[in-house]
Design a protein around this motif. Structure first.
Motif, PDB file in Angstrom:
ATOM      1  N   ALA A  94      72.364  91.553 -54.547  1.00 13.10           N
ATOM      2  CA  ALA A  94      70.969  91.603 -54.996  1.00 13.10           C
ATOM      3  C   ALA A  94      70.881  91.279 -56.487  1.00 13.10           C
ATOM      4  O   ALA A  94      70.024  90.496 -56.907  1.00 13.10           O
ATOM      5  N   GLY A  95      71.767  91.869 -57.282  1.00 15.33           N
ATOM      6  CA  GLY A  95      71.779  91.581 -58.716  1.00 15.33           C
ATOM      7  C   GLY A  95      72.099  90.131 -59.003  1.00 15.33           C
ATOM      8  O   GLY A  95      71.446  89.493 -59.834  1.00 15.33           O
ATOM      9  N   GLU A  96      73.089  89.599 -58.313  1.00 14.72           N
ATOM     10  CA  GLU A  96      73.460  88.194 -58.511  1.00 14.72           C
ATOM     11  C   GLU A  96      72.301  87.272 -58.144  1.00 14.72           C
ATOM     12  O   GLU A  96      72.037  86.282 -58.843  1.00 14.72           O
ATOM     13  N   ALA A  97      71.592  87.587 -57.059  1.00 15.36           N
ATOM     14  CA  ALA A  97      70.461  86.760 -56.619  1.00 15.36           C
ATOM     15  C   ALA A  97      69.343  86.769 -57.658  1.00 15.36           C
ATOM     16  O   ALA A  97      68.768  85.719 -57.972  1.00 15.36           O
TER      17      ALA A  97
ATOM     18  N   GLY B   8      68.205  83.566 -59.846  1.00 12.91           N
ATOM     19  CA  GLY B   8      66.920  83.005 -59.428  1.00 12.91           C
ATOM     20  C   GLY B   8      66.974  82.442 -58.023  1.00 12.91           C
ATOM     21  O   GLY B   8      66.484  81.347 -57.753  1.00 12.91           O
ATOM     22  N   ALA B   9      67.557  83.182 -57.108  1.00 17.06           N
ATOM     23  CA  ALA B   9      67.709  82.748 -55.716  1.00 17.06           C
ATOM     24  C   ALA B   9      66.344  82.536 -55.064  1.00 17.06           C
ATOM     25  O   ALA B   9      65.338  83.110 -55.494  1.00 17.06           O
ATOM     26  N   PRO B  10      66.294  81.739 -54.008  1.00 18.82           N
ATOM     27  CA  PRO B  10      65.037  81.522 -53.281  1.00 18.82           C
ATOM     28  C   PRO B  10      64.475  82.829 -52.710  1.00 18.82           C
ATOM     29  O   PRO B  10      65.222  83.771 -52.421  1.00 18.82           O
ATOM     30  N   ALA B  11      63.154  82.852 -52.526  1.00 16.47           N
ATOM     31  CA  ALA B  11      62.453  84.059 -52.060  1.00 16.47           C
ATOM     32  C   ALA B  11      63.018  84.595 -50.751  1.00 16.47           C
ATOM     33  O   ALA B  11      63.126  85.812 -50.573  1.00 16.47           O
TER      34      ALA B  11
ATOM     35  N   ALA C  35      64.780  82.002 -68.275  1.00 14.18           N
ATOM     36  CA  ALA C  35      64.261  80.978 -69.191  1.00 14.18           C
ATOM     37  C   ALA C  35      64.867  81.088 -70.587  1.00 14.18           C
ATOM     38  O   ALA C  35      65.044  80.077 -71.271  1.00 14.18           O
ATOM     39  N   ALA C  36      65.197  82.307 -71.019  1.00 13.32           N
ATOM     40  CA  ALA C  36      65.645  82.530 -72.394  1.00 13.32           C
ATOM     41  C   ALA C  36      67.155  82.522 -72.581  1.00 13.32           C
ATOM     42  O   ALA C  36      67.633  82.239 -73.682  1.00 13.32           O
TER      43      ALA C  36
END
Length: 148
Positions: free
Chosen positions: A17-20, A24-27, A63-64
């Motif tokens: 879950a953290g890795e996803a 930015g894994a798909p929904a 993004a940052a």
């Protein structure tokens, strides 16, 4: 286990879950690990959010910060609850719009969030609640927003 999953399965789901989120894994992948409708986030200084708010925060991180990683330390599981150490790292290369001090310009530094998390799982092994504590003073110093 209340969820019917073993300790090892819950730990594996927590790590994924953290890795996803960090990647930015798909929904549809995220929905395997989070109940995106019921999820509640409880953060430092009384900050409360739903899954949409958590997702927006992670979007600002993606993004940052370049070269993001997440790792878990000690993980303790009892019933439907897991507590763990978490470190999220990244190189600060673009404006961080959701820092605890408001928008901050990049400084090129390698930044580490040092977190203690407590998670609660539902009967399907999805995350429904998270409590977070962190050292904002160290975090803000790394971001270049030291208190003066």
């Amino acid at each position: 286990m209340i969820t019917g999953l073993s300790r090892e399965a819950l730990v594996e789901r927590l790590v994924k879950a953290g890795e996803a989120e960090v990647a930015g894994a798909p929904a549809e992948e995220i929905a395997r690990y989070f109940d995106t409708e019921a999820f509640r986030f409880h953060g430092p200084d009384g900050f409360e959010s739903d899954y949409a708010g958590l997702s927006a925060y992670f979007a600002s991180i993606r993004a940052a910060f370049a070269d993001r990683t997440i790792r878990r330390g000690i993980i303790v599981v009892e019933g439907d609850t897991a507590a763990c150490q978490t470190w999220i790292e990244g190189t600060f290369v673009n404006e961080f719009t959701m820092s605890p001090a408001g928008p901050l310009p990049p400084n090129g530094a390698r930044v580490t969030w040092d977190l203690i998390n407590i998670f609660r799982f539902d009967a399907r092994g999805r995350l429904v609640e998270e409590f977070v504590r962190t050292d904002y003073r160290s975090f803000l110093r790394q971001l270049g927003a030291e208190h003066r």
